[in-house]
Design a protein around this motif. Structure first.
Motif, PDB file in Angstrom:
ATOM      1  N   VAL A  40       0.855  -1.186   0.000  1.00 34.58           N
ATOM      2  CA  VAL A  40       0.000   0.000   0.000  1.00 34.58           C
ATOM      3  C   VAL A  40       0.885   1.228   0.000  1.00 34.58           C
ATOM      4  N   TRP A  41       0.580   2.163  -0.903  1.00 32.43           N
ATOM      5  CA  TRP A  41       1.268   3.446  -0.929  1.00 32.43           C
ATOM      6  C   TRP A  41       0.248   4.535  -0.663  1.00 32.43           C
ATOM      7  N   GLY A  42       0.445   5.321   0.396  1.00 31.57           N
ATOM      8  CA  GLY A  42      -0.407   6.470   0.669  1.00 31.57           C
ATOM      9  C   GLY A  42       0.135   7.676  -0.095  1.00 31.57           C
ATOM     10  N   ILE A  43      -0.756   8.401  -0.766  1.00 31.44           N
ATOM     11  CA  ILE A  43      -0.337   9.552  -1.580  1.00 31.44           C
ATOM     12  C   ILE A  43      -1.206  10.754  -1.235  1.00 31.44           C
ATOM     13  N   SER A  44      -0.564  11.861  -0.867  1.00 31.10           N
ATOM     14  CA  SER A  44      -1.295  13.102  -0.571  1.00 31.10           C
ATOM     15  C   SER A  44      -0.427  14.300  -0.947  1.00 31.10           C
ATOM     16  N   PRO A  45      -1.004  15.494  -0.946  1.00 31.22           N
ATOM     17  CA  PRO A  45      -0.251  16.688  -1.358  1.00 31.22           C
ATOM     18  C   PRO A  45       0.749  17.223  -0.330  1.00 31.22           C
ATOM     19  N   GLN A  46       0.763  16.700   0.881  1.00 32.13           N
ATOM     20  CA  GLN A  46       1.700  17.210   1.880  1.00 32.13           C
ATOM     21  C   GLN A  46       3.119  16.748   1.558  1.00 32.13           C
ATOM     22  N   GLY A  47       4.094  17.464   2.101  1.00 34.23           N
ATOM     23  CA  GLY A  47       5.496  17.138   1.876  1.00 34.23           C
ATOM     24  C   GLY A  47       5.973  15.966   2.713  1.00 34.23           C
ATOM     25  N   VAL A  48       7.189  15.530   2.429  1.00 38.10           N
ATOM     26  CA  VAL A  48       7.763  14.371   3.112  1.00 38.10           C
ATOM     27  C   VAL A  48       7.940  14.638   4.610  1.00 38.10           C
ATOM     28  N   ASP A  49       8.267  15.873   5.011  1.00 38.69           N
ATOM     29  CA  ASP A  49       8.397  16.184   6.439  1.00 38.69           C
ATOM     30  C   ASP A  49       7.069  15.955   7.158  1.00 38.69           C
ATOM     31  N   SER A  50       5.977  16.389   6.547  1.00 42.97           N
ATOM     32  CA  SER A  50       4.648  16.169   7.124  1.00 42.97           C
ATOM     33  C   SER A  50       4.352  14.671   7.210  1.00 42.97           C
ATOM     34  N   HIS A  51       4.695  13.935   6.158  1.00 44.21           N
ATOM     35  CA  HIS A  51       4.462  12.485   6.149  1.00 44.21           C
ATOM     36  C   HIS A  51       5.253  11.797   7.256  1.00 44.21           C
TER      37      HIS A  51
END
Length: 161
Positions: free
Chosen positions: A75-86
């Motif tokens: 599973v890959w989660g994809i959203s508009p936030q940056g890697v720091d937020s992730h």
């Protein structure tokens, strides 16, 4: 809004920056869809880190990690936030799947899930081991999400023989 990939067709390849929490380390790297060939991939587009429904959704998928592994899927989660937020999101909730940053929403647009106002529609794309789209669900409002059981049932029908 573009219609995105169609069932039975090869999905558009992409590379996005992201990371995955392993033990106490958040390992950052680029994730390329075509490099996952040979396994099924669940692309889980979600509107935002640390929002109530997104948190519940990704926590349920993370707690079902072994189910996905048993079905030879990731599973890959994809959203508009940056890697720091992730990274902060993954650490706060112990999320065990890669979280990818689609900050310009280019991939969301290509997959037909970019939406004015909310940014990204909650959507699931099941990509078969051959790279073809096997199933998709795009939420109209996004207040609910596809359950682990629903995804496991869909994935069990696309395992490699």
């Amino acid at each position: 809004m573009a219609s995105g990939p169609q069932l039975g067709q090869l999905v558009q390849d992409f590379t996005l920056p992201g990371g995955i929490l392993t033990d106490d380390a958040f390992e950052r790297s680029d994730f390329t869809l075509s490099k996952a060939r040979g396994r099924a991939v669940v692309l889980a587009f979600y509107p935002g880190d640390n929002t109530p429904v997104c948190t519940k959704q990704l926590c349920s998928y993370s707690s079902g990690f072994e189910t996905f592994e048993g079905l030879d899927a990731e599973v890959w989660g994809i959203s508009p936030q940056g890697v720091d937020s992730h990274e902060a999101f993954a650490r706060a909730h112990g999320l065990r799947m890669p979280l990818l940053a689609d900050e310009g929403r280019e991939i969301a647009k290509a997959y037909g899930v970019s939406a004015p106002g909310i940014g990204v529609r909650r959507a699931i794309f099941l990509v078969g081991p051959d790279g073809d789209l096997r199933w998709k669900h795009v939420a109209l409002f996004g207040a609910t999400f596809q359950s682990l059981d629903t995804l496991a049932g869909r994935l069990s029908g696309i395992k490699v023989a």
